[in-house]
Scaffold this motif. Structure first.
Motif, PDB file in Angstrom:
ATOM      1  N   THR A  40       0.845  -1.204   0.000  1.00 39.06           N
ATOM      2  CA  THR A  40       0.000   0.000   0.000  1.00 39.06           C
ATOM      3  C   THR A  40       0.878   1.251   0.000  1.00 39.06           C
ATOM      4  O   THR A  40       0.512   2.264  -0.583  1.00 39.06           O
ATOM      5  CB  THR A  40      -0.970   0.000   1.195  1.00 39.06           C
ATOM      6  OG1 THR A  40      -0.294  -0.504   2.349  1.00 39.06           O
ATOM      7  CG2 THR A  40      -2.195  -0.837   0.908  1.00 39.06           C
ATOM      8  N   GLY A  41       2.068   1.178   0.646  1.00 43.95           N
ATOM      9  CA  GLY A  41       2.982   2.327   0.632  1.00 43.95           C
ATOM     10  C   GLY A  41       3.384   2.668  -0.799  1.00 43.95           C
ATOM     11  O   GLY A  41       3.359   3.833  -1.206  1.00 43.95           O
ATOM     12  N   LEU A  87       0.440   4.197  -2.664  1.00 46.94           N
ATOM     13  CA  LEU A  87       0.182   5.583  -2.261  1.00 46.94           C
ATOM     14  C   LEU A  87       1.239   6.523  -2.844  1.00 46.94           C
ATOM     15  O   LEU A  87       0.922   7.617  -3.303  1.00 46.94           O
ATOM     16  CB  LEU A  87       0.149   5.699  -0.727  1.00 46.94           C
ATOM     17  CG  LEU A  87      -1.029   4.994  -0.045  1.00 46.94           C
ATOM     18  CD1 LEU A  87      -0.789   4.884   1.470  1.00 46.94           C
ATOM     19  CD2 LEU A  87      -2.335   5.734  -0.306  1.00 46.94           C
ATOM     20  N   ARG A  88       2.508   6.065  -2.852  1.00 50.56           N
ATOM     21  CA  ARG A  88       3.569   6.909  -3.437  1.00 50.56           C
ATOM     22  C   ARG A  88       3.330   7.089  -4.941  1.00 50.56           C
ATOM     23  O   ARG A  88       3.541   8.170  -5.487  1.00 50.56           O
ATOM     24  CB  ARG A  88       4.955   6.308  -3.165  1.00 50.56           C
ATOM     25  CG  ARG A  88       5.483   6.635  -1.759  1.00 50.56           C
ATOM     26  CD  ARG A  88       6.896   6.127  -1.548  1.00 50.56           C
ATOM     27  NE  ARG A  88       6.943   4.677  -1.428  1.00 50.56           N
ATOM     28  CZ  ARG A  88       6.670   4.006  -0.311  1.00 50.56           C
ATOM     29  NH1 ARG A  88       6.360   4.648   0.796  1.00 50.56           N
ATOM     30  NH2 ARG A  88       6.716   2.692  -0.273  1.00 50.56           N
ATOM     31  N   MET A  97       1.320  11.237   4.914  1.00 53.02           N
ATOM     32  CA  MET A  97       2.456  10.310   4.774  1.00 53.02           C
ATOM     33  C   MET A  97       3.756  10.966   5.252  1.00 53.02           C
ATOM     34  O   MET A  97       4.541  10.349   5.966  1.00 53.02           O
ATOM     35  CB  MET A  97       2.607   9.857   3.321  1.00 53.02           C
ATOM     36  CG  MET A  97       1.490   8.963   2.856  1.00 53.02           C
ATOM     37  SD  MET A  97       1.628   8.596   1.103  1.00 53.02           S
ATOM     38  CE  MET A  97       2.968   7.413   1.072  1.00 53.02           C
ATOM     39  N   GLN A 105       2.016   9.622   9.609  1.00 53.39           N
ATOM     40  CA  GLN A 105       0.750   9.101  10.143  1.00 53.39           C
ATOM     41  C   GLN A 105       0.111   8.123   9.163  1.00 53.39           C
ATOM     42  O   GLN A 105       0.516   8.056   8.003  1.00 53.39           O
ATOM     43  CB  GLN A 105      -0.200  10.266  10.430  1.00 53.39           C
ATOM     44  CG  GLN A 105       0.240  11.010  11.667  1.00 53.39           C
ATOM     45  CD  GLN A 105      -0.289  12.418  11.725  1.00 53.39           C
ATOM     46  OE1 GLN A 105      -0.966  12.878  10.814  1.00 53.39           O
ATOM     47  NE2 GLN A 105       0.051  13.100  12.797  1.00 53.39           N
ATOM     48  N   VAL A 138      -2.808   6.811   6.710  1.00 55.67           N
ATOM     49  CA  VAL A 138      -3.927   7.319   5.929  1.00 55.67           C
ATOM     50  C   VAL A 138      -5.164   6.500   6.325  1.00 55.67           C
ATOM     51  O   VAL A 138      -5.057   5.499   7.026  1.00 55.67           O
ATOM     52  CB  VAL A 138      -3.655   7.282   4.400  1.00 55.67           C
ATOM     53  CG1 VAL A 138      -2.307   7.893   4.075  1.00 55.67           C
ATOM     54  CG2 VAL A 138      -3.713   5.868   3.865  1.00 55.67           C
ATOM     55  N   GLY A 198       2.976  -4.075   4.256  1.00 58.74           N
ATOM     56  CA  GLY A 198       2.523  -2.771   4.772  1.00 58.74           C
ATOM     57  C   GLY A 198       1.016  -2.672   4.871  1.00 58.74           C
ATOM     58  O   GLY A 198       0.459  -1.611   5.113  1.00 58.74           O
ATOM     59  N   ARG A 232      -2.598  -2.595   8.528  1.00 56.28           N
ATOM     60  CA  ARG A 232      -1.892  -1.863   9.584  1.00 56.28           C
ATOM     61  C   ARG A 232      -2.818  -1.519  10.745  1.00 56.28           C
ATOM     62  O   ARG A 232      -2.366  -0.906  11.708  1.00 56.28           O
ATOM     63  CB  ARG A 232      -1.334  -0.565   9.018  1.00 56.28           C
ATOM     64  CG  ARG A 232       0.120  -0.639   8.560  1.00 56.28           C
ATOM     65  CD  ARG A 232       0.435   0.727   7.959  1.00 56.28           C
ATOM     66  NE  ARG A 232       1.801   1.118   7.991  1.00 56.28           N
ATOM     67  CZ  ARG A 232       2.630   1.060   6.950  1.00 56.28           C
ATOM     68  NH1 ARG A 232       2.251   0.510   5.834  1.00 56.28           N
ATOM     69  NH2 ARG A 232       3.844   1.544   7.043  1.00 56.28           N
ATOM     70  N   GLN A 278      -8.446  -2.933   9.090  1.00 53.45           N
ATOM     71  CA  GLN A 278      -7.880  -3.388   7.805  1.00 53.45           C
ATOM     72  C   GLN A 278      -7.734  -4.906   7.790  1.00 53.45           C
ATOM     73  O   GLN A 278      -7.959  -5.559   6.771  1.00 53.45           O
ATOM     74  CB  GLN A 278      -6.523  -2.731   7.555  1.00 53.45           C
ATOM     75  CG  GLN A 278      -6.595  -1.227   7.283  1.00 53.45           C
ATOM     76  CD  GLN A 278      -5.220  -0.591   7.119  1.00 53.45           C
ATOM     77  OE1 GLN A 278      -4.245  -1.251   6.760  1.00 53.45           O
ATOM     78  NE2 GLN A 278      -5.140   0.708   7.383  1.00 53.45           N
ATOM     79  N   ARG A 284      13.201   8.363   0.387  1.00 58.71           N
ATOM     80  CA  ARG A 284      11.801   8.671   0.676  1.00 58.71           C
ATOM     81  C   ARG A 284      11.700   9.919   1.554  1.00 58.71           C
ATOM     82  O   ARG A 284      12.503  10.104   2.469  1.00 58.71           O
ATOM     83  CB  ARG A 284      11.162   7.488   1.395  1.00 58.71           C
ATOM     84  CG  ARG A 284      10.777   6.380   0.458  1.00 58.71           C
ATOM     85  CD  ARG A 284      10.340   5.146   1.167  1.00 58.71           C
ATOM     86  NE  ARG A 284       9.393   5.363   2.254  1.00 58.71           N
ATOM     87  CZ  ARG A 284       8.743   4.394   2.867  1.00 58.71           C
ATOM     88  NH1 ARG A 284       8.929   3.131   2.481  1.00 58.71           N
ATOM     89  NH2 ARG A 284       7.920   4.646   3.851  1.00 58.71           N
TER      90      ARG A 284
HETATM   91  P1  AMP Z   1       5.309   2.159   3.853  1.00 53.31           P
HETATM   92  O1  AMP Z   1       5.940   2.305   2.516  1.00 53.31           O
HETATM   93  O2  AMP Z   1       4.602   0.854   4.023  1.00 53.31           O
HETATM   94  O3  AMP Z   1       6.265   2.447   4.981  1.00 53.31           O
HETATM   95  O4  AMP Z   1       4.165   3.278   3.944  1.00 53.31           O
HETATM   96  C1  AMP Z   1       4.477   4.658   3.848  1.00 53.31           C
HETATM   97  C2  AMP Z   1       3.313   5.480   4.393  1.00 53.31           C
HETATM   98  O5  AMP Z   1       2.126   5.229   3.628  1.00 53.31           O
HETATM   99  C3  AMP Z   1       2.908   5.173   5.831  1.00 53.31           C
HETATM  100  O6  AMP Z   1       3.706   5.852   6.785  1.00 53.31           O
HETATM  101  C4  AMP Z   1       1.461   5.653   5.826  1.00 53.31           C
HETATM  102  O7  AMP Z   1       1.376   7.065   5.856  1.00 53.31           O
HETATM  103  C5  AMP Z   1       0.983   5.194   4.453  1.00 53.31           C
HETATM  104  N1  AMP Z   1       0.461   3.797   4.480  1.00 53.31           N
HETATM  105  C6  AMP Z   1       0.980   2.728   3.827  1.00 53.31           C
HETATM  106  N2  AMP Z   1       0.251   1.631   4.052  1.00 53.31           N
HETATM  107  C7  AMP Z   1      -0.746   2.011   4.887  1.00 53.31           C
HETATM  108  C8  AMP Z   1      -1.823   1.310   5.510  1.00 53.31           C
HETATM  109  N3  AMP Z   1      -2.002   0.000   5.314  1.00 53.31           N
HETATM  110  N4  AMP Z   1      -2.647   2.020   6.311  1.00 53.31           N
HETATM  111  C9  AMP Z   1      -2.506   3.332   6.499  1.00 53.31           C
HETATM  112  N5  AMP Z   1      -1.496   4.055   5.968  1.00 53.31           N
HETATM  113  C10 AMP Z   1      -0.626   3.402   5.153  1.00 53.31           C
END
Ligand code: AMP
Length: 216
Positions: free
Chosen positions: A31-32, A35-36, A53, A57, A59, A87, A90, A94, A163
């Motif tokens: 999911t990270g 989102l990116r 992000m 925090q 999302v 990821g 979380r 979910q 990042r």
């Molecule tokens: P990651 O790459 O998994 O470290 O995710 C980077 C950022 O994306 C996190 O710090 C959150 O802000 C957001 N994020 C990623 N996955 C989730 C998730 N499953 N639930 C909520 N926020 C997420």
């Protein structure tokens, strides 16, 4: 086989997921990364989550559950090897949603692998890491620098990135979120008989071997 990689930021989930994708033809759902990608392409959702992000925090559940549902529901070409959830989930909400999504598709969750690493190691790992924007290879200033400065060892790209949230302040917040909202999933999956714990502080090859043993 469908598995979850669970662990704090910097525990090695992305690295192990990449190895499983290459070795077993599994499909990584991060999911990270999603989102990116939404941020980079400038979608409305991407703009909405950017500040959240960067502050470290989480999302909303609604957004990430929607992203995962889309992937599971679409007829994924790599489906045969199974999914690696990286990821996600979380939060407990979910985790419940994932159970429902998989059940709706007639799929099972086979294992949840927790990569356990202590906080000080996480700070060191996360603040030094950078990634190739082309092939996704992960590097580290001290433990795994590129052989030629500024050039990816694997694909030769010069597109090496850090990042925005890999700084100490964001990381502290991400760790807080992890302990408050994500760590309860350890008990949740333990109770379901799915949890396997791997010491993520070992050398990468040992972690890989233990992950392989844990998922069979
Ligand atoms: P990651 O790459 O998994 O470290 O995710 C980077 C950022 O994306 C996190 O710090 C959150 O802000 C957001 N994020 C990623 N996955 C989730 C998730 N499953 N639930 C909520 N926020 C997420």
């Amino acid at each position: 086989m469908n598995i979850i990689l669970l662990g704090a930021p910097g525990a090695g989930k992305g690295t192990q997921a990449r190895i499983l994708v290459e070795g077993r033809g599994m499909v990584q759902l991060s999911t990270g990364d999603m989102l990116r990608a939404a941020r980079t392409s400038g979608t409305e959702m991407g703009q909405k989550v950017a500040a959240i992000m960067d502050a470290g925090q989480l999302v909303t559940d609604e957004i990430v559950i929607g992203l995962i549902a889309e992937q599971i529901d679409s007829d994924h070409p790599g489906h045969a090897g199974g999914f690696i959830f990286d990821g996600f989930p979380r939060t407990l909400a979910q985790a419940d949603a994932l159970g429902d999504l998989l059940a709706r598709k007639g799929l099972a969750l086979d294992a949840v692998v927790e990569l356990r690493v202590d906080d000080e190691a996480l700070v060191e790992r996360v603040t030094g890491r950078y990634t190739c924007g082309q092939c996704g290879e992960v590097y580290h200033d001290r433990t795994k620098p590129t052989k030629v400065t500024g050039t990816c060892d694997v694909c030769g790209s010069h597109d090496l990135k850090r990042r925005a949230d890999d700084n100490e302040d964001s990381l502290r917040q991400r760790l807080l979120e992890y302990y408050k909202k994500t760590a309860p999933l350890i008990g949740y999956y333990h109770a379901k008989g799915k949890l396997k714990v791997v010491d993520g502080l070992q050398p990468m090859e040992k972690v890989t071997a233990e992950v392989a043993r844990a998922i069979g």
